[in-house]
Design a protein around this motif. Sequence first.
Motif, mmCIF file in Angstrom:
data_model
loop_
_atom_site.group_PDB
_atom_site.id
_atom_site.type_symbol
_atom_site.label_atom_id
_atom_site.label_comp_id
_atom_site.label_asym_id
_atom_site.label_seq_id
_atom_site.Cartn_x
_atom_site.Cartn_y
_atom_site.Cartn_z
ATOM 1 N N ALA A 150 -32.248 48.623 23.675
ATOM 2 C CA ALA A 150 -33.565 48.836 23.071
ATOM 3 C C ALA A 150 -33.937 47.675 22.157
ATOM 4 C CB ALA A 150 -33.585 50.152 22.297
ATOM 5 N N VAL A 151 -32.966 47.209 21.358
ATOM 6 C CA VAL A 151 -33.221 46.057 20.490
ATOM 7 C C VAL A 151 -33.480 44.812 21.324
ATOM 8 C CG1 VAL A 151 -32.228 44.535 18.734
ATOM 9 C CG2 VAL A 151 -31.875 47.006 18.583
ATOM 10 N N LEU A 201 -39.492 39.299 6.755
ATOM 11 C CA LEU A 201 -39.262 40.739 6.868
ATOM 12 C C LEU A 201 -39.890 41.292 8.142
ATOM 13 C CD1 LEU A 201 -39.792 41.918 3.166
ATOM 14 C CD2 LEU A 201 -37.647 41.858 4.439
ATOM 15 N N GLU A 202 -41.038 40.744 8.536
ATOM 16 C CA GLU A 202 -41.694 41.198 9.768
ATOM 17 C C GLU A 202 -40.809 40.945 10.982
ATOM 18 O OE1 GLU A 202 -45.516 39.415 10.137
ATOM 19 O OE2 GLU A 202 -46.485 40.803 8.742
ATOM 20 N N TYR A 203 -40.146 39.791 11.022
ATOM 21 C CA TYR A 203 -39.229 39.510 12.130
ATOM 22 C C TYR A 203 -38.176 40.607 12.232
ATOM 23 C CZ TYR A 203 -40.969 34.676 12.522
ATOM 24 O OH TYR A 203 -41.748 33.570 12.712
ATOM 25 N N VAL A 204 -37.627 41.000 11.083
ATOM 26 C CA VAL A 204 -36.568 42.010 11.070
ATOM 27 C C VAL A 204 -37.117 43.380 11.456
ATOM 28 C CG1 VAL A 204 -34.838 43.176 9.660
ATOM 29 C CG2 VAL A 204 -35.267 40.730 9.324
ATOM 30 N N THR A 205 -38.199 43.796 10.777
ATOM 31 C CA THR A 205 -38.742 45.143 11.007
ATOM 32 C C THR A 205 -39.300 45.288 12.419
ATOM 33 O OG1 THR A 205 -40.866 44.450 10.038
ATOM 34 C CG2 THR A 205 -39.274 45.533 8.588
ATOM 35 N N ASN A 206 -39.959 44.244 12.938
ATOM 36 C CA ASN A 206 -40.479 44.308 14.300
ATOM 37 C C ASN A 206 -39.371 44.509 15.315
ATOM 38 O OD1 ASN A 206 -43.206 41.881 13.908
ATOM 39 N ND2 ASN A 206 -43.038 44.004 13.312
ATOM 40 N N THR A 207 -38.246 43.845 15.077
ATOM 41 C CA THR A 207 -37.109 43.962 15.999
ATOM 42 C C THR A 207 -36.436 45.323 15.883
ATOM 43 O OG1 THR A 207 -36.742 41.578 15.749
ATOM 44 C CG2 THR A 207 -34.972 42.868 16.750
ATOM 45 N N VAL A 208 -36.150 45.729 14.641
ATOM 46 C CA VAL A 208 -35.448 46.994 14.413
ATOM 47 C C VAL A 208 -36.293 48.185 14.864
ATOM 48 C CG1 VAL A 208 -34.485 48.498 12.626
ATOM 49 C CG2 VAL A 208 -34.050 46.039 12.548
ATOM 50 N N SER A 209 -37.622 48.065 14.805
ATOM 51 C CA SER A 209 -38.507 49.172 15.201
ATOM 52 C C SER A 209 -38.255 49.627 16.629
ATOM 53 C CB SER A 209 -39.968 48.761 15.045
ATOM 54 O OG SER A 209 -40.352 48.773 13.692
ATOM 55 N N PHE A 210 -37.762 48.710 17.462
ATOM 56 C CA PHE A 210 -37.535 49.065 18.862
ATOM 57 C C PHE A 210 -36.298 49.938 19.047
ATOM 58 C CE2 PHE A 210 -40.608 45.746 19.409
ATOM 59 C CZ PHE A 210 -41.314 46.124 20.530
ATOM 60 N N LEU A 211 -35.556 50.170 17.970
ATOM 61 C CA LEU A 211 -34.450 51.124 18.058
ATOM 62 C C LEU A 211 -34.958 52.515 18.427
ATOM 63 C CD1 LEU A 211 -32.191 50.205 15.002
ATOM 64 C CD2 LEU A 211 -31.507 50.210 17.412
ATOM 65 N N ARG A 212 -36.224 52.798 18.061
ATOM 66 C CA ARG A 212 -36.777 54.119 18.369
ATOM 67 C C ARG A 212 -36.862 54.346 19.879
ATOM 68 N NH1 ARG A 212 -41.458 54.394 14.948
ATOM 69 N NH2 ARG A 212 -40.649 52.534 13.930
ATOM 70 N N VAL A 213 -36.944 53.263 20.669
ATOM 71 C CA VAL A 213 -36.957 53.417 22.132
ATOM 72 C C VAL A 213 -35.647 54.052 22.585
ATOM 73 C CG1 VAL A 213 -37.106 52.213 24.346
ATOM 74 C CG2 VAL A 213 -38.521 51.458 22.423
ATOM 75 N N GLY A 214 -34.540 53.488 22.119
ATOM 76 C CA GLY A 214 -33.238 54.060 22.467
ATOM 77 C C GLY A 214 -33.034 55.425 21.841
ATOM 78 N N ALA A 215 -33.539 55.599 20.603
ATOM 79 C CA ALA A 215 -33.370 56.880 19.913
ATOM 80 C C ALA A 215 -34.033 58.013 20.685
ATOM 81 C CB ALA A 215 -33.944 56.789 18.502
ATOM 82 N N PHE A 216 -35.193 57.758 21.263
ATOM 83 C CA PHE A 216 -35.889 58.814 21.998
ATOM 84 C C PHE A 216 -35.199 59.157 23.313
ATOM 85 C CE2 PHE A 216 -39.377 58.637 19.059
ATOM 86 C CZ PHE A 216 -39.966 59.888 19.180
ATOM 87 N N VAL A 217 -34.468 58.201 23.887
ATOM 88 C CA VAL A 217 -33.648 58.520 25.062
ATOM 89 C C VAL A 217 -32.613 59.570 24.682
ATOM 90 C CG1 VAL A 217 -32.009 57.615 26.746
ATOM 91 C CG2 VAL A 217 -33.987 56.242 26.083
ATOM 92 N N LEU A 218 -31.996 59.380 23.517
ATOM 93 C CA LEU A 218 -30.982 60.321 23.033
ATOM 94 C C LEU A 218 -31.620 61.643 22.608
ATOM 95 C CD1 LEU A 218 -28.944 57.804 20.826
ATOM 96 C CD2 LEU A 218 -28.551 58.406 23.226
ATOM 97 N N SER A 258 -22.163 54.817 25.920
ATOM 98 C CA SER A 258 -23.527 54.682 26.435
ATOM 99 C C SER A 258 -24.541 54.626 25.300
ATOM 100 C CB SER A 258 -23.865 55.853 27.368
ATOM 101 O OG SER A 258 -23.037 55.849 28.503
ATOM 102 N N ILE A 259 -24.293 55.377 24.234
ATOM 103 C CA ILE A 259 -25.223 55.390 23.097
ATOM 104 C C ILE A 259 -25.360 53.990 22.507
ATOM 105 C CG2 ILE A 259 -25.547 56.211 20.730
ATOM 106 C CD1 ILE A 259 -24.300 58.869 21.617
ATOM 107 N N ILE A 260 -24.233 53.314 22.325
ATOM 108 C CA ILE A 260 -24.262 51.951 21.762
ATOM 109 C C ILE A 260 -25.012 51.011 22.699
ATOM 110 C CG2 ILE A 260 -22.846 49.984 21.085
ATOM 111 C CD1 ILE A 260 -20.683 52.039 20.248
ATOM 112 N N VAL A 261 -24.720 51.117 24.004
ATOM 113 C CA VAL A 261 -25.390 50.252 24.990
ATOM 114 C C VAL A 261 -26.895 50.502 24.990
ATOM 115 C CG1 VAL A 261 -25.634 49.778 27.458
ATOM 116 C CG2 VAL A 261 -23.355 50.031 26.463
#
Length: 644
Positions: free
Chosen positions: A443-444, A555-572, A435-438
């Motif tokens: 989130a990404v 770099l903005e394309y990458v960082t903007n996308t990766v930043s949304f990992l925090r959405v999933g991180a806060f679920v955990l 579930s963590i991976i999903v």
Amino acid sequence: MAVSNMQAVNIIGLMNDVDDVITALGESGVFHPDDVSNFYSDIKNFTHLQTKNIYAEPLTNLKASLGLAKREIPLTDVSEFNPTLEEIETFVKKTVKAIDELADEREFIAEQLLETKDNLNETSHFVGLGVEIEKLLHLSYLSTRFGRLPKESFQKLSAYQDNEYVDFTICTEDKSHYWGVYFAPIGKEFEIDRIFSGLYFEKCDVMGVNNTPREHLEKLNKLIPLLEGKLSEATKNLNNYIDSNLNEIQKYLSKLEELYLYAKIRNKALQYQDSFIIVGWVPEESTKPLKKQLKKINSVTMSLSDGKNEIKKSPPVKLKNCFLAKPFEFYTEMYGVPKYNEIDPSMFIALTYTIIFGIMFADLGQGICVSIVGYLMWKLKKMKIGKVLIPCGIFSAIFGLVFGSVFGFEEALNPLYKALFGLEEKPINVMQSDSIIVILLTAVGIGVALVITAMCLNVYSSFKQGDVGKALFGSSGIAGIIFYGSIVTALICQLGFGIKMFTLPYILGLMVLPYLLIFFGEPLGLLIQGEKDWQPEKWGGYIMEHAIESIEFLLEYVTNTVSFLRVGAFVLVHAGMMMVVFVLAGNPDSFMYIPVVILGNVFVMVLEALLVAIQALRLEYYEMFSRFYAGEGRPYEPVKLNIN
């Protein structure tokens, strides 16, 4: 996502009627004044009606005096009250003088009372002395120091037993200090004071005590009630004066506030011979009532022009949203209001912010509590953030149903899932490795969808503002969408489904070509718009500069996308924090279990609500707003008297 249609207002009339026009504009409560120079280029033969707000000084003085009196006077309707400037100034001077004298008397007595209480407190520490303090302070051969010494420092005095002058006489004590006195022979004060200073001795002022401390305390205890009585009487006299003149003060204060506001219109108006000109802005729906009011003034001519035709004059912006997006105008205004021909992002942020917040703070019980707290914050304190928290809490509760969490109890909704869907347990177990991976990949995926949505909004907004080059060739334009979308699509197909997408035609057509269009977007945009000087001065300099810029937007394309990992991180994080709470609570049969669970939920709700609110807003501002929204407009600020 809309703003109110504005109308540019141009008013011309004879000087004899200027006061009536200004009053009508002010009373309408919808007129936003502007500089005449913003509408007319040649104003060299015009003069200002007024360069200084003549009502600022009397208004400031009256409000300052009422502030000293600690009185708030509500404003009232004074449309029928029209005193002259001389009458206003006379009333203000008389009232300010009377209030200030009474307030000064009250403050003088209050200071006396405070000093007396301080004196009482300090003198009480020396009741052990049986001599007059003033006499001790004026000894011929000794200097006297009254004060307090930390108890641990008093123990260190034994180290100075060889010095016959180092001695401290204790009068009283409290938990941490001894209060008393020490003496230093004339000529040795510096040496003795240095020793006691090193022991953290704190001196206190007991000047003016001409009798023993006990006798002085009796005197002070008798004086304090007298001063308190005088203070009460002075306060009563001050309030009685204001109450007896309340109607007059209220009328003049309200009139001054009104005239001070109306002077904002007068200060921007210009005069040419016997005529005047006033310009400004009015919402389209308010133009008819205003025009009807000004028609009553014979010499006045009022003309209107649609704000869409006056973009260069930067029309002020009045946000107009439905009840769902209205609370989120707070966040839009924090970033900056849109320009008149720019899209209003309030609805966008209303939808995306609540969804992101809900996912990150997913808990049915805590979400309901957040909504209730938000409602109370708005109703009781009128805090704008309270209206934002209401829908955020609702979405948190909805996603709490999805993740099966109720105040951290992860199995509480299992009977519901079984009754509705025939499942033995909740469909998503947050803490399982699969579930963590999903969750993180989802989130990404949400981030990719929102970034592309922001790019699409940028294309729409750019076309709306007439910036075709930005819409077509910007890093957040059509070329950017193709470039970013093709890379994401290829990665998903190749990594997720094993479909090889990075072929030469795919790379050249959907990645290299869009990249080149973005790289040369500035001259291409000028060329499309028909500019003759579309080429840069030096192509070498242009290529060097934009090579660096291209690294930045990649770099903005990458960082903007990766930043949304925090959405999933806060679920955990939410699940992990609640797990810690239950570990601390221990056995459910323990008497501490319920209090720990309740306090733990409160702590998690407060901390996580704050963190999630900040992180969700950060995603809005940096990952999405930065792609399609400038927020460089000016807010609509009509001249309006807010009557209580």
